[in-house]
Design an enzyme around this catalytic site. Structure first.
Site, PDB file in Angstrom:
ATOM      1  NE  ARG A 104      -2.570  -0.299   3.553  1.00 32.39           N
ATOM      2  CZ  ARG A 104      -3.391   0.062   4.519  1.00 32.39           C
ATOM      3  NH1 ARG A 104      -4.695   0.070   4.314  1.00 32.39           N
ATOM      4  NH2 ARG A 104      -2.937   0.442   5.687  1.00 32.39           N
ATOM      5  CB  THR A 108      -2.584   7.160  -2.438  1.00 43.09           C
ATOM      6  OG1 THR A 108      -1.866   5.943  -2.738  1.00 43.09           O
ATOM      7  CG2 THR A 108      -1.812   8.336  -3.008  1.00 43.09           C
ATOM      8  CG  ASP A 200       2.378  -3.421   8.868  1.00 40.72           C
ATOM      9  OD1 ASP A 200       2.641  -4.571   8.442  1.00 40.72           O
ATOM     10  OD2 ASP A 200       2.416  -2.418   8.144  1.00 40.72           O
ATOM     11  CG  ASP A 203       6.076  -3.771   9.737  1.00 38.05           C
ATOM     12  OD1 ASP A 203       6.878  -4.141   8.852  1.00 38.05           O
ATOM     13  OD2 ASP A 203       5.644  -2.608   9.825  1.00 38.05           O
TER      14      ASP A 203
HETATM   15  C1  PRP Z   1      -1.224  -5.072   4.178  1.00 35.90           C
HETATM   16  C2  PRP Z   1      -2.020  -6.357   4.203  1.00 35.90           C
HETATM   17  C3  PRP Z   1      -2.828  -6.273   2.942  1.00 35.90           C
HETATM   18  C4  PRP Z   1      -3.095  -4.796   2.806  1.00 35.90           C
HETATM   19  C5  PRP Z   1      -4.502  -4.532   3.213  1.00 35.90           C
HETATM   20  O1  PRP Z   1      -0.141  -5.185   3.350  1.00 35.90           O
HETATM   21  O2  PRP Z   1      -1.228  -7.503   4.291  1.00 35.90           O
HETATM   22  O3  PRP Z   1      -2.148  -6.771   1.803  1.00 35.90           O
HETATM   23  O4  PRP Z   1      -2.193  -4.136   3.706  1.00 35.90           O
HETATM   24  O5  PRP Z   1      -4.831  -3.213   3.030  1.00 35.90           O
HETATM   25  P1  PRP Z   1      -5.926  -2.715   1.971  1.00 35.90           P
HETATM   26  O6  PRP Z   1      -7.111  -3.592   2.176  1.00 35.90           O
HETATM   27  O7  PRP Z   1      -6.156  -1.299   2.394  1.00 35.90           O
HETATM   28  O8  PRP Z   1      -5.339  -2.820   0.606  1.00 35.90           O
HETATM   29  P2  PRP Z   1       0.938  -3.991   3.155  1.00 35.90           P
HETATM   30  O9  PRP Z   1       0.481  -3.096   2.061  1.00 35.90           O
HETATM   31  O10 PRP Z   1       1.204  -3.354   4.475  1.00 35.90           O
HETATM   32  O11 PRP Z   1       2.197  -4.726   2.587  1.00 35.90           O
HETATM   33  P3  PRP Z   1       3.182  -5.755   3.306  1.00 35.90           P
HETATM   34  O12 PRP Z   1       2.381  -7.000   3.607  1.00 35.90           O
HETATM   35  O13 PRP Z   1       4.215  -5.997   2.270  1.00 35.90           O
HETATM   36  O14 PRP Z   1       3.724  -5.121   4.552  1.00 35.90           O
HETATM   37  N1  URA Z   2      -2.552  -3.708   6.763  1.00 35.94           N
HETATM   38  C1  URA Z   2      -2.201  -4.199   7.979  1.00 35.94           C
HETATM   39  O1  URA Z   2      -1.242  -4.970   8.079  1.00 35.94           O
HETATM   40  N2  URA Z   2      -2.910  -3.824   9.041  1.00 35.94           N
HETATM   41  C2  URA Z   2      -3.964  -2.995   8.950  1.00 35.94           C
HETATM   42  O2  URA Z   2      -4.599  -2.709   9.979  1.00 35.94           O
HETATM   43  C3  URA Z   2      -4.320  -2.484   7.690  1.00 35.94           C
HETATM   44  C4  URA Z   2      -3.590  -2.865   6.614  1.00 35.94           C
END
Ligand code: PRP
Ligand code: URA
Length: 209
Positions: A104, A108, A200, A203
């Site tokens: 994400r 945005t 997160d 993380d």
């Molecule tokens: C997180 C999660 C989803 C997304 C959800 O990933 O694992 O993929 O956010 O958010 P959304 O419904 O608003 O799209 P992130 O973008 O943090 O990436 P990462 O898993 O690589 O840390």
């Molecule tokens: N992605 C995450 O990992 N946690 C949230 O709460 C939203 C998006």
């Protein structure tokens, strides 16, 4: 119209409570995500097609059933969806695994695509998309669109925690997809994090914060 199933099994709810706790270590978090994925997969595969076969038991021929056709493909959204892969493969070890890389944009909150590798025969498979978090829905919507381009026979989405906003968004764009989740939380905050959520997920799984 696809269904939305909230998996309120006591084992899932118990593990989810430990997952939410900010003091849960990465080590324990990873194990719990995997265990919850196994339990969710049991329910999400309840209606996969079967075919009749004959098996010779020590006593007689039994008319019995096995999973039909080319079976499943699991597709984790990177990174956090990776945490669910071992858990689902524990039940279906011969399933194929595709990968969709999305993150994400911090400003945005839109999904940014960086990788997509799906099985060559995705058009012959039922696909189960994996991501612990459904927040705005942008990532799931984008991933489902990519899987549809490969003409999967059907698509299910397994997430551990969903926000009402994300559920609504996915339902609107992809009404045919069945969604399985462990909990629907209260709302998204200004950074588009699920509240109360678990923070997160990527993380916490990989210990990167
Ligand atoms: C997180 C999660 C989803 C997304 C959800 O990933 O694992 O993929 O956010 O958010 P959304 O419904 O608003 O799209 P992130 O973008 O943090 O990436 P990462 O898993 O690589 O840390
Ligand atoms: N992605 C995450 O990992 N946690 C949230 O709460 C939203 C998006």
């Amino acid at each position: 119209m696809g269904k939305t199933v909230i998996l309120d099994h006591p084992l899932i709810q118990h593990k989810l409570s430990i997952l939410r706790n900010k003091n849960t270590s990465s080590n324990q978090f990873r194990a719990l995500v995997s265990e919850i994925a196994t339990l969710m997969c049991y329910e999400a595969t309840r209606d996969i097609p079967l075919k009749e076969v004959e098996v010779e038991t020590p006593l007689a021929i039994a008319k019995t059933k096995v999973i039909a056709g080319k079976k499943l493909a699991f597709v984790p959204i990177l990174r956090a969806g990776l945490g669910m892969v071992d858990g689902v493969l524990a039940l279906l070890p011969s399933a194929r695994v595709g990968h969709i890389g999305l993150y994400r944009d911090p400003e945005t909150h839109q999904p940014m695509s960086y990788y997509c590798k799906l099985p060559a025969d995705t058009n012959e498979r039922e696909v189960v998309l994996l991501d612990p978090m459904l927040a705005t829905g942008g990532s799931a919507i984008d991933a489902i669109s990519k899987i549809k381009q490969h003409k999967a026979k059907s698509i299910k989405f397994m997430c551990i925690i969903a926000a009402p906003e994300g559920l609504k968004a996915v339902r609107e764009v992809h009404p045919d997809v069945d969604i399985y989740c462990g909990a629907v939380d209260d709302y998204l905050n200004e950074q588009a994090y699920i509240v109360p959520g678990l923070g997160d997920a990527g993380d916490r799984i990989f210990g990167t914060k």
